[in-house]
Enzyme design. Structure first.
Site, PDB file in Angstrom:
ATOM      1  N   GLU A   1      50.153  40.379  27.942  1.00 26.29           N
ATOM      2  CA  GLU A   1      51.241  39.461  27.627  1.00 26.29           C
ATOM      3  C   GLU A   1      50.707  38.119  27.127  1.00 26.29           C
ATOM      4  OE1 GLU A   1      52.585  42.619  30.248  1.00 26.29           O
ATOM      5  OE2 GLU A   1      50.928  41.198  30.426  1.00 26.29           O
TER       6      GLU A   1
ATOM      7  N   SER B   1      39.929  32.144  37.718  1.00 22.50           N
ATOM      8  CA  SER B   1      41.232  32.543  38.250  1.00 22.50           C
ATOM      9  C   SER B   1      41.372  32.202  39.727  1.00 22.50           C
ATOM     10  CB  SER B   1      41.441  34.046  38.065  1.00 22.50           C
ATOM     11  OG  SER B   1      41.494  34.381  36.699  1.00 22.50           O
TER      12      SER B   1
ATOM     13  N   GLN C   1      32.026  34.280  36.694  1.00 22.96           N
ATOM     14  CA  GLN C   1      33.092  33.405  36.207  1.00 22.96           C
ATOM     15  C   GLN C   1      34.016  33.046  37.360  1.00 22.96           C
ATOM     16  OE1 GLN C   1      36.606  34.856  34.260  1.00 22.96           O
ATOM     17  NE2 GLN C   1      36.200  33.626  32.452  1.00 22.96           N
TER      18      GLN C   1
ATOM     19  N   SER D   1      33.809  38.770  39.061  1.00 23.66           N
ATOM     20  CA  SER D   1      32.923  39.922  38.937  1.00 23.66           C
ATOM     21  C   SER D   1      31.490  39.558  39.301  1.00 23.66           C
ATOM     22  CB  SER D   1      32.960  40.467  37.509  1.00 23.66           C
ATOM     23  OG  SER D   1      34.255  40.920  37.173  1.00 23.66           O
TER      24      SER D   1
ATOM     25  N   GLU E   1      34.933  35.577  26.141  1.00 24.56           N
ATOM     26  CA  GLU E   1      35.232  36.617  27.124  1.00 24.56           C
ATOM     27  C   GLU E   1      36.142  37.688  26.529  1.00 24.56           C
ATOM     28  OE1 GLU E   1      37.051  37.075  31.652  1.00 24.56           O
ATOM     29  OE2 GLU E   1      37.672  35.403  30.390  1.00 24.56           O
TER      30      GLU E   1
END
Length: 402
Positions: free
Chosen positions: A372, A140, A137, A172, A255
């Site tokens: 969060e 980010s 993936q 990952s 995910e």
């Protein structure tokens, strides 16, 4: 309500257990590969474990045990939710791991089924099922984690290809992957959520460079990945140009569910055995902690059933994905803490699996979206609470200070 196996389910469990006992490596055996991300792995051993995982996925596919809940037209059995869970429960007893295939099976494949063209499904789904494609993936970025829509990696169209430049992080197994699922910015003249496109990219593309990051556990399955004029064919766009945010929601929901389903990394029966071995199984405080671990694992198991039900019915995963994601991180942390207290000074000295679990629980809490962010999702999308104010709402991305 009776959650015990029906006669049909019991027969399926017996069939699965018989096949696994005849084919799967035993935990702790030389052939096992259930601790893919354990610390201190050499690159050679890491690749050997990855090859074992590929061979195992291929074996599952050849014998009809891979992707049980996939529709038959995609190579699955169309198995029920309960049957899928039963097989995962039985498989977790053996020395195997599907972690290297998480991005392929739990992110790329569900997204393809929802958004891919017929040609893309034909091209990718069967190789994924057979273990021929490991995915990473690539979402980010150093400055776009929780605020994923603020990503800055650019994809500029040049005829029949897009040229990509930028950096991703926390990817990952990117150094072992064949393909990546990439979210990149293709339009800066619209608000940030509207100018993104979702791609499949070959990891051996010229200019694409994954670099493993050593973690505090000693493992290095995460990577930072750099793009330097990487060329991606337009045919590898999934779900349409500038529609990447909508496509990514399917991936992110899947995910969260997959990360939340990783309760098998916490073996509660093993924790009970540890308490017995340390002579503390009769201590009231220890018994309370053991009961708490068992209760959490059962709650997560039943939430997992809801997720599998949604997937098997072809519907979007609901709030249980975010709830499971939060609870799983807490479960791994609290259960590992109990184990460390039972181990005492031994836990600081012994290279015990519980030590690694305790130290790595941060990754389980952060990976797939921080607690969060998950609480925001629950509050806004489930409870109907007002959304947090957004100063960048409606502003073209090129006008934002990033």
């Amino acid at each position: 309500m009776d959650f015990g196996d029906t006669p049909q389910e019991a027969a399926f469990r017996a069939e699965a257990r018989t096949w696994l006992e005849a084919n799967a490596p035993v935990k702790g055996s030389p052939e096992a590969f259930d601790h893919m991300s354990s610390p201190g792995r050499s690159e050679e051993l890491e690749r050997e474990l990855a090859n074992r995982a590929r061979a195992w996925q291929s074996k599952l596919a050849a014998d009809g045990w891979a992707c049980l809940d996939w529709p038959p037209e995609y190579g699955g059995r169309g198995a029920s939710t309960v049957e899928t869970i039963i097989f995962e429960e039985e498989q977790s007893r053996f020395g195997v791991s599907r972690s290297i295939f998480m991005a392929a099976l739990d992110m790329a494949a569900p997204t393809l089924m929802s958004w891919g063209t017929d040609e893309q499904k034909q091209r990718f789904l069967n190789p994924i099922r057979q273990g021929e494609m490991v995915f990473a993936q690539l979402f980010s970025e150093p400055n776009a984690g929780s605020d994923l829509a603020g990503l800055q990696t650019r994809a500029v169209r040049d005829g029949d290809v897009f040229v990509v430049n930028g950096q991703k992080v926390w990817n990952s197994y990117a150094h072992l992957a064949d393909w990546g699922i990439l979210l990149a910015r293709t339009n800066t003249d619209v608000p940030k959520h509207q100018g993104l496109t979702y791609f499949f990219v070959e990891m051996d593309s010229e200019g694409l460079d994954p670099r493993p990051l050593r973690q505090m556990t000693g493992g290095a399955e995460f990577n930072e990945t750099f793009f330097d004029n990487v060329r991606i064919p337009v045919e590898n766009v999934i779900g349409g140009i500038n529609n990447g945010w909508a496509v990514a929601q399917t991936t992110l929901n899947s995910e969260r569910a997959a990360v939340g389903a990783q309760t098998s990394v916490v073996d509660v029966p093993t924790l009970v055995e540890l308490a017995k071995r340390k002579g503390q199984a009769e201590d009231p405080a220890v018994r309370q902690a053991l009961a708490g671990s068992w209760i959490r694992s059962e709650v997560l198991r039943y939430l997992g059933m809801r997720v599998y039900t949604a997937l098997s019915q072809g519907t979007e995963i609901g709030p249980e994905a975010s709830i499971m994601k939060i609870l799983t991180g807490d479960h791994i942390r609290d259960t590992s803490q109990t184990a460390m207290e039972l181990l005492g000074p031994e836990g600081m000295l012994d290279d015990d699996v519980w030590v690694t679990r305790m130290v790595s629980h941060f990754a389980h809490k952060i990976g797939g979206g921080t607690p969060e962010i998950q609480r925001n999702v629950i509050g806004e999308r489930i409870l109907g609470l007002p959304r947090e104010p957004r100063a960048d709402k409606g502003i073209p991305f090129r006008e934002l200070k990033v």
